[in-house]
Write a protein that holds these residues in place. Sequence first.
Motif, PDB file in Angstrom:
ATOM      1  N   MET A 136       0.831  -1.201   0.000  1.00 44.04           N
ATOM      2  CA  MET A 136       0.000   0.000   0.000  1.00 44.04           C
ATOM      3  C   MET A 136       0.867   1.253   0.000  1.00 44.04           C
ATOM      4  SD  MET A 136      -1.224   2.737   1.874  1.00 44.04           S
ATOM      5  CE  MET A 136      -0.803   2.325   3.555  1.00 44.04           C
ATOM      6  N   THR A 179      -7.362   3.720   3.255  1.00 44.69           N
ATOM      7  CA  THR A 179      -7.360   2.329   2.801  1.00 44.69           C
ATOM      8  C   THR A 179      -7.660   1.398   3.979  1.00 44.69           C
ATOM      9  OG1 THR A 179      -4.978   2.079   3.189  1.00 44.69           O
ATOM     10  CG2 THR A 179      -5.679   2.794   0.970  1.00 44.69           C
ATOM     11  N   SER A 186      -4.006   7.384   1.000  1.00 44.63           N
ATOM     12  CA  SER A 186      -3.611   6.118   1.638  1.00 44.63           C
ATOM     13  C   SER A 186      -4.214   5.971   3.035  1.00 44.63           C
ATOM     14  CB  SER A 186      -2.085   6.007   1.715  1.00 44.63           C
ATOM     15  OG  SER A 186      -1.541   6.939   2.636  1.00 44.63           O
ATOM     16  N   TYR A 212       0.694   3.971  -3.126  1.00 47.31           N
ATOM     17  CA  TYR A 212       0.285   5.371  -2.964  1.00 47.31           C
ATOM     18  C   TYR A 212       1.463   6.343  -3.055  1.00 47.31           C
ATOM     19  CZ  TYR A 212      -4.481   4.014  -2.196  1.00 47.31           C
ATOM     20  OH  TYR A 212      -5.758   3.518  -2.378  1.00 47.31           O
TER      21      TYR A 212
END
Length: 103
Positions: free
Chosen positions: A31, A69, A66, A35
């Motif tokens: 992640m 998320t 981010s 991002y």
Amino acid sequence: MIKAFTMKLYEGQEQEYERRHNLLWPEMKDMIHEYGGKNYSIFLDKETLTLFGYIEIEDEKKWSKSADTEINRKWWDFMADIMETNPDNSPVCMDLHPVFHLD
């Protein structure tokens, strides 16, 4: 673009904070990269329990997304018992203003 910030650990949680980051979930690493984050480091001032974070990001707007998320929210929940957090379990974080840079 570089972001620098501080966060704060609870007393006695230094080793646990490091342990959890040494076992950082692969989904969390993915992640961060997805991002636009790279070259991410966190340092600890053992006297004040202040954490200093440094990350290079591609774009502030992309990076800010981010936070929403699912994996990031899960990480915040996982870390909330060892550091200062906001009501949504996000870390209490203070962005630092750059004043000098030398390549």
